[in-house]
Design a protein around this motif. Structure first.
Motif, PDB file in Angstrom:
ATOM      1  N   ASN A 150       0.776  -1.278  -0.025  1.00 52.34           N
ATOM      2  CA  ASN A 150      -0.130  -0.050   0.109  1.00 52.34           C
ATOM      3  C   ASN A 150       0.839   1.122  -0.036  1.00 52.34           C
ATOM      4  OD1 ASN A 150      -2.173  -1.701   0.170  1.00 52.34           O
ATOM      5  ND2 ASN A 150      -2.458  -1.312   2.218  1.00 52.34           N
ATOM      6  N   MET A 151       2.012   1.349   0.546  1.00 48.93           N
ATOM      7  CA  MET A 151       2.926   2.408   0.806  1.00 48.93           C
ATOM      8  C   MET A 151       3.459   2.480  -0.518  1.00 48.93           C
ATOM      9  SD  MET A 151       6.419   2.551   2.718  1.00 48.93           S
ATOM     10  CE  MET A 151       7.245   1.578   1.417  1.00 48.93           C
ATOM     11  N   MET A 152       3.953   1.806  -1.214  1.00 45.48           N
ATOM     12  CA  MET A 152       4.437   1.740  -2.521  1.00 45.48           C
ATOM     13  C   MET A 152       3.554   2.340  -3.832  1.00 45.48           C
ATOM     14  SD  MET A 152       6.521  -1.795  -2.783  1.00 45.48           S
ATOM     15  CE  MET A 152       7.122  -1.638  -4.491  1.00 45.48           C
ATOM     16  N   GLU A 153       2.281   1.974  -3.558  1.00 45.58           N
ATOM     17  CA  GLU A 153       1.288   2.540  -4.277  1.00 45.58           C
ATOM     18  C   GLU A 153       1.032   3.899  -4.019  1.00 45.58           C
ATOM     19  OE1 GLU A 153      -2.080  -0.171  -3.530  1.00 45.58           O
ATOM     20  OE2 GLU A 153      -1.260  -1.602  -5.147  1.00 45.58           O
ATOM     21  N   TYR A 185       3.052   6.193  -2.446  1.00 44.98           N
ATOM     22  CA  TYR A 185       3.986   6.930  -2.831  1.00 44.98           C
ATOM     23  C   TYR A 185       4.697   6.965  -4.245  1.00 44.98           C
ATOM     24  CZ  TYR A 185       5.293   8.116   2.195  1.00 44.98           C
ATOM     25  OH  TYR A 185       5.095   8.755   3.425  1.00 44.98           O
ATOM     26  N   ARG A 186       4.177   6.171  -4.939  1.00 42.73           N
ATOM     27  CA  ARG A 186       4.560   6.027  -6.496  1.00 42.73           C
ATOM     28  C   ARG A 186       4.449   7.389  -7.286  1.00 42.73           C
ATOM     29  NH1 ARG A 186       1.504   1.599  -9.425  1.00 42.73           N
ATOM     30  NH2 ARG A 186      -0.242   3.137  -9.232  1.00 42.73           N
ATOM     31  N   ASN A 187       3.396   7.978  -7.161  1.00 50.28           N
ATOM     32  CA  ASN A 187       3.230   9.307  -7.985  1.00 50.28           C
ATOM     33  C   ASN A 187       3.042  10.451  -7.107  1.00 50.28           C
ATOM     34  OD1 ASN A 187       3.113   7.833 -10.558  1.00 50.28           O
ATOM     35  ND2 ASN A 187       1.169   7.261 -10.033  1.00 50.28           N
ATOM     36  N   ASN A 188       2.993  10.351  -5.712  1.00 48.02           N
ATOM     37  CA  ASN A 188       2.773  11.405  -4.905  1.00 48.02           C
ATOM     38  C   ASN A 188       3.514  11.443  -3.635  1.00 48.02           C
ATOM     39  OD1 ASN A 188       0.036  12.179  -6.129  1.00 48.02           O
ATOM     40  ND2 ASN A 188      -0.576  10.165  -5.316  1.00 48.02           N
ATOM     41  N   ARG A 189       3.812  12.650  -3.110  1.00 55.43           N
ATOM     42  CA  ARG A 189       4.439  12.789  -1.850  1.00 55.43           C
ATOM     43  C   ARG A 189       3.484  12.948  -0.789  1.00 55.43           C
ATOM     44  NH1 ARG A 189       9.628  14.480  -1.171  1.00 55.43           N
ATOM     45  NH2 ARG A 189       9.083  16.110   0.213  1.00 55.43           N
ATOM     46  N   PRO A 190       2.708  12.134  -0.189  1.00 57.64           N
ATOM     47  CA  PRO A 190       1.874  12.231   0.953  1.00 57.64           C
ATOM     48  C   PRO A 190       2.131  13.530   2.020  1.00 57.64           C
ATOM     49  CG  PRO A 190       2.157   9.965   0.470  1.00 57.64           C
ATOM     50  CD  PRO A 190       3.301  10.640  -0.235  1.00 57.64           C
ATOM     51  N   LEU A 191       3.288  13.635   2.408  1.00 58.84           N
ATOM     52  CA  LEU A 191       3.676  14.520   3.174  1.00 58.84           C
ATOM     53  C   LEU A 191       3.277  15.891   2.806  1.00 58.84           C
ATOM     54  CD1 LEU A 191       4.949  14.891   6.068  1.00 58.84           C
ATOM     55  CD2 LEU A 191       7.045  15.214   4.829  1.00 58.84           C
ATOM     56  N   ASP A 192       3.228  16.123   1.394  1.00 58.65           N
ATOM     57  CA  ASP A 192       2.805  17.618   0.868  1.00 58.65           C
ATOM     58  C   ASP A 192       1.197  17.913   0.660  1.00 58.65           C
ATOM     59  OD1 ASP A 192       5.625  18.079   0.401  1.00 58.65           O
ATOM     60  OD2 ASP A 192       5.632  17.223  -1.722  1.00 58.65           O
ATOM     61  N   LEU A 193       0.718  16.444   0.781  1.00 58.58           N
ATOM     62  CA  LEU A 193      -0.720  16.649   0.571  1.00 58.58           C
ATOM     63  C   LEU A 193      -1.542  16.751   1.756  1.00 58.58           C
ATOM     64  CD1 LEU A 193      -1.217  13.841  -1.906  1.00 58.58           C
ATOM     65  CD2 LEU A 193      -0.778  16.413  -2.415  1.00 58.58           C
ATOM     66  N   ILE A 194      -0.961  16.293   2.898  1.00 60.93           N
ATOM     67  CA  ILE A 194      -1.853  16.372   4.241  1.00 60.93           C
ATOM     68  C   ILE A 194      -2.061  17.791   4.724  1.00 60.93           C
ATOM     69  CG2 ILE A 194      -1.040  14.104   5.154  1.00 60.93           C
ATOM     70  CD1 ILE A 194       0.893  15.561   6.976  1.00 60.93           C
ATOM     71  N   ASN A 195      -3.227  17.956   5.385  1.00 55.35           N
ATOM     72  CA  ASN A 195      -3.581  19.301   5.905  1.00 55.35           C
ATOM     73  C   ASN A 195      -3.379  19.487   7.599  1.00 55.35           C
ATOM     74  OD1 ASN A 195      -4.851  19.892   3.360  1.00 55.35           O
ATOM     75  ND2 ASN A 195      -6.477  18.658   3.882  1.00 55.35           N
ATOM     76  N   THR A 196      -3.159  20.661   7.791  1.00 56.78           N
ATOM     77  CA  THR A 196      -3.370  21.063   9.259  1.00 56.78           C
ATOM     78  C   THR A 196      -4.724  20.701   9.912  1.00 56.78           C
ATOM     79  OG1 THR A 196      -1.602  22.608   9.022  1.00 56.78           O
ATOM     80  CG2 THR A 196      -3.061  22.892  10.913  1.00 56.78           C
TER      81      THR A 196
END
Length: 313
Positions: free
Chosen positions: A182-185, A187-198
């Motif tokens: 799931n992690m590989m899927e 992180y494959r095209n995204n940087r989740p750290l940039d997408l999370i909200n406060t």
């Protein structure tokens, strides 16, 4: 209480978008924060220690600084330094990276004891002394230190006095096979750290810390905690037992566990599940304990089973 539960759950879920399948360690770190402590994350490289801390800072909208600990790092590189201003004919203090809400002390065991000790006053007193001046650190102030438990070459073991300043020691561990897929899927095209909200801010954390202190603890629970800590001082397998600071830490973390679980009171299980988390880095095994093949977690588990828990009414 319901509003606090929703806030806590939103924090946990938000970080869970980045650190996949590690709800337990994320909860443990949140326990340490709600208990107003500092956290030692001990694990092998590549399991997400730094990413987790960055996700935490972003989720809480807190100022964040990272200090990469190296053998040539100086105390002033952490706390700051006074520089003489010729125009004003006075010294001006330039604040170091310690002046942040969340401080990542990366690979803390790679720097000298002198530099490691620069963190002690900040962690214990929430302030920095420089010359004749004292500077108060902004709340909330949380140090999250990482170290690799496998590689010892070129490292300096943290002394017991500094280990005792960390309210808990956490290990993230490897993900399960499915979670790694799931992690590989993810992180494959995204940087989740940039997408999370406060989802919260410093005031919310301070309020949660206040609510944690107000979680009810009976005399029987206090006695249970002291019995467990005292057992570490009287075991032939342990040469250095847990300190009174450890008793207070176990109390605070149990209160935080109760709050995360949606309760306004502590039950014996809140204490029991956190004994290893709070005490494992605060004890030293004796030669007898080592010869019997025990590690810190194993001997604590044995001691817990021998201490009678109070009955829940």
């Amino acid at each position: 209480m319901e509003n606090y539960n929703l806030l806590i759950e939103s924090i946990l879920k938000n970080i869970g978008k980045v650190i996949i399948g590690k709800r337990g360690p994320i909860e443990d770190i949140l326990k340490g924060i709600l208990a107003e402590g500092h956290i030692l994350i001990e694990d092998v490289p590549g399991v997400g220690k730094t990413t987790l801390i960055k996700a935490l800072a972003k989720s809480l909208n807190l100022s964040f600084s990272r200090i990469q600990f190296t053998p040539d790092l100086l105390p002033s590189d952490i706390t700051g330094v006074s520089i003489y201003n010729q125009r004003d004919m006075e010294f001006k203090f330039n604040k170091g990276p310690i002046f942040s809400n969340i401080v990542l002390a990366d690979e803390i065991n790679r720097t000298s004891p002198k530099t490691q000790s620069a963190l002690l006053e900040a962690m214990e007193e929430g302030q920095i002394s420089e010359g004749n001046n004292t500077y108060t650190l902004e709340e909330p102030f949380i140090v999250l230190a990482t170290q690799n438990p496998i590689e010892y070459e070129g490292t300096f073991l943290l002394p017991e006095a500094q280990l005792d300043r960390f309210i808990i020691r956490v290990s993230i561990g490897y993900p399960s096979m499915q979670h790694e897929i799931n992690m590989m899927e993810t992180y494959r095209n995204n940087r989740p750290l940039d997408l999370i909200n406060t989802v919260a801010d410093g005031k919310d954390i301070i309020e949660l810390q206040k609510q944690t202190r107000e979680v009810k603890v009976t005399g029987d629970i206090n006695r249970y905690i002291v019995d467990i800590v005292n057992a570490t001082r009287n075991s032939s397998y342990i040469t250095l037992g847990a300190s009174p600071r450890a008793s207070l830490a176990l109390l605070r973390v149990a209160q935080a566990t109760a709050l995360i679980s949606g309760r306004s009171y502590v039950i014996p299980e809140d204490v029991k599940v956190n004994v290893t988390l709070v005490l494992s880095h605060r004890i030293l095994l004796s030669s007898l304990g080592k010869s019997k093949g025990f590690n810190e977690e194993g001997i604590l588990e044995q001691l817990i089973n021998k201490v009678a828990a109070p009955k829940v009414v």
